[in-house]
Structure formats: structure tokens, C-alpha cells
Design a protein around this motif. Structure first.
Motif, mmCIF file in Angstrom:
data_model
loop_
_atom_site.group_PDB
_atom_site.id
_atom_site.type_symbol
_atom_site.label_atom_id
_atom_site.label_comp_id
_atom_site.label_asym_id
_atom_site.label_seq_id
_atom_site.Cartn_x
_atom_site.Cartn_y
_atom_site.Cartn_z
ATOM 1 N N ALA A 47 -20.077 -58.714 -14.213
ATOM 2 C CA ALA A 47 -18.798 -58.009 -14.293
ATOM 3 C C ALA A 47 -17.882 -58.617 -15.354
ATOM 4 C CB ALA A 47 -18.096 -58.028 -12.935
ATOM 5 N N GLU A 48 -18.085 -59.886 -15.689
ATOM 6 C CA GLU A 48 -17.227 -60.525 -16.691
ATOM 7 C C GLU A 48 -17.345 -59.850 -18.054
ATOM 8 O OE1 GLU A 48 -14.868 -63.022 -16.308
ATOM 9 O OE2 GLU A 48 -15.291 -62.547 -14.221
ATOM 10 N N LEU A 49 -18.523 -59.334 -18.372
ATOM 11 C CA LEU A 49 -18.705 -58.649 -19.654
ATOM 12 C C LEU A 49 -17.831 -57.410 -19.759
ATOM 13 C CD1 LEU A 49 -22.516 -58.976 -20.280
ATOM 14 C CD2 LEU A 49 -20.706 -59.641 -21.839
ATOM 15 N N GLY A 50 -17.673 -56.682 -18.675
ATOM 16 C CA GLY A 50 -16.883 -55.459 -18.707
ATOM 17 C C GLY A 50 -15.411 -55.683 -18.461
ATOM 18 N N GLN A 51 -15.061 -56.730 -17.718
ATOM 19 C CA GLN A 51 -13.664 -56.930 -17.320
ATOM 20 C C GLN A 51 -12.950 -58.002 -18.136
ATOM 21 O OE1 GLN A 51 -13.983 -57.884 -13.171
ATOM 22 N NE2 GLN A 51 -14.642 -55.839 -12.611
ATOM 23 N N ASN A 52 -13.693 -58.915 -18.725
ATOM 24 C CA ASN A 52 -13.052 -60.067 -19.343
ATOM 25 C C ASN A 52 -13.907 -60.566 -20.513
ATOM 26 O OD1 ASN A 52 -11.219 -62.097 -19.674
ATOM 27 N ND2 ASN A 52 -11.758 -63.211 -17.813
ATOM 28 N N VAL A 53 -14.262 -59.663 -21.404
ATOM 29 C CA VAL A 53 -15.234 -59.972 -22.450
ATOM 30 C C VAL A 53 -14.762 -61.093 -23.378
ATOM 31 C CG1 VAL A 53 -14.509 -58.191 -24.100
ATOM 32 C CG2 VAL A 53 -16.898 -58.945 -24.037
ATOM 33 N N ASP A 54 -13.478 -61.171 -23.692
ATOM 34 C CA ASP A 54 -12.996 -62.227 -24.593
ATOM 35 C C ASP A 54 -13.177 -63.610 -23.970
ATOM 36 O OD1 ASP A 54 -12.309 -60.357 -26.517
ATOM 37 O OD2 ASP A 54 -10.214 -60.224 -25.850
ATOM 38 N N ALA A 55 -12.807 -63.747 -22.700
ATOM 39 C CA ALA A 55 -12.969 -65.031 -22.013
ATOM 40 C C ALA A 55 -14.456 -65.346 -21.809
ATOM 41 C CB ALA A 55 -12.239 -65.013 -20.675
ATOM 42 N N TYR A 56 -15.246 -64.323 -21.532
ATOM 43 C CA TYR A 56 -16.692 -64.511 -21.400
ATOM 44 C C TYR A 56 -17.270 -65.077 -22.688
ATOM 45 C CZ TYR A 56 -21.654 -63.325 -21.209
ATOM 46 O OH TYR A 56 -23.024 -63.388 -21.259
#
Length: 146
Positions: free
Chosen positions: A115-124
């Protein structure tokens, strides 16, 4: 939140390492007793278990740490993340010389949730960039292990 048996094993390890005062053997035995009680084992079975010579802590500190880690690992049977982190931290109990880990290496970290790729890609992307090598897999080393 920790189980009382885990706390006792941590205190036993700290006492062996000289980080706290106290009787490492007493903490160790309390940890075993509390773990067995938590699993529903009656005192009539715990006391004979503790009386076995194989349960006694050896004289050397390395041997003590091995025994403590073995019993802590048994106590943490249903707390997989804690058991994993302890094995990664201490390399005990020694599961690494069983032949399987040459084929299947021990994972160093959890991968980031998808889910991090879709919701928080910059931080990922920033997080993955700090790994060595910079790949989101269980074998890339995080800053703590680099």
C-alpha cells in the motif's frame, strides 16, 4: 506490551552481561516458570522440568546466554516478530548451522507494505534509497545493519 516471561528473560540476559545487578539464574527460572504457566502447564510439571540438570545455566557467560535464548525462543512461540528480532539481534538460538540457511538465507528485514507504493510513493522511494542494496526485499540492509 510484553509478557512477564519475556521480561524475566531480558532481565536474565542483562544480568549475565553485567548491565543490571541481580541473579541471572533466578530471572531465567522465573521466565521459564511464567512461560509454562502462560501455556497452561501445571506446577506439578514445571518443578520437575526446572530440576533437570540440562536446564541449569552453565558457568560461562556465553553458555548462559545460549540457554536463556533457547528458553526465551520457546516462550515466544506465538510472538513471531519478537522471536525473529531476538534471533536477528543475538544469532541465538543457533538455527543458522542447520543446513537450510545456506539454501534459504535468514531475512534481515520486513519489506514495505504494498500500500505504501500507492499511498506514500515519495516516502517509499526515499526509504528504499537508504537500503543497501537499494531494493525493497528482505535481504537489503537497513541503516541499523549497515
Amino acid at each position: 506490551i510484553m509478557n512477564s516471561d519475556e521480561v524475566q528473560f531480558i532481565l536474565a540476559e542483562a544480568a549475565v552481561k553485567g548491565l543490571i545487578s541481580g541473579d541471572a539464574d533466578a530471572y531465567y527460572r522465573n521466565g521459564i516458570s511464567l512461560s509454562m504457566e502462560r501455556w497452561g502447564i501445571p506446577d506439578s510439571k514445571i518443578n520437575p522440568y526446572l530440576a533437570q540438570a540440562i536446564i541449569a545455566l552453565p558457568g560461562d557467560n556465553n553458555g548462559k546466554l545460549v540457554k536463556i535464548a533457547d528458553q526465551k525462543w520457546l516462550a515466544l512461540f506465538m510472538v513471531a516478530s519478537e522471536a525473529y528480532l531476538d534471533i536477528r539481534r543475538t544469532q541465538l538460538p543457533n538455527i543458522f548451522n542447520n543446513g537450510l540457511l545456506t539454501t534459504y538465507p535468514f531475512p534481515l528485514r520486513f519489506i514495505y507494505p504494498g500500500a505504501e507504493l500507492g499511498q506514500n510513493v515519495d516516502a517509499y522511494n526515499a526509504g528504499v534509497a537508504t537500503l543497501s542494496p537499494p531494493l525493497d526485499n528482505q535481504f537489503s540492509k537497513m541503516w541499523l545493519l549497515q
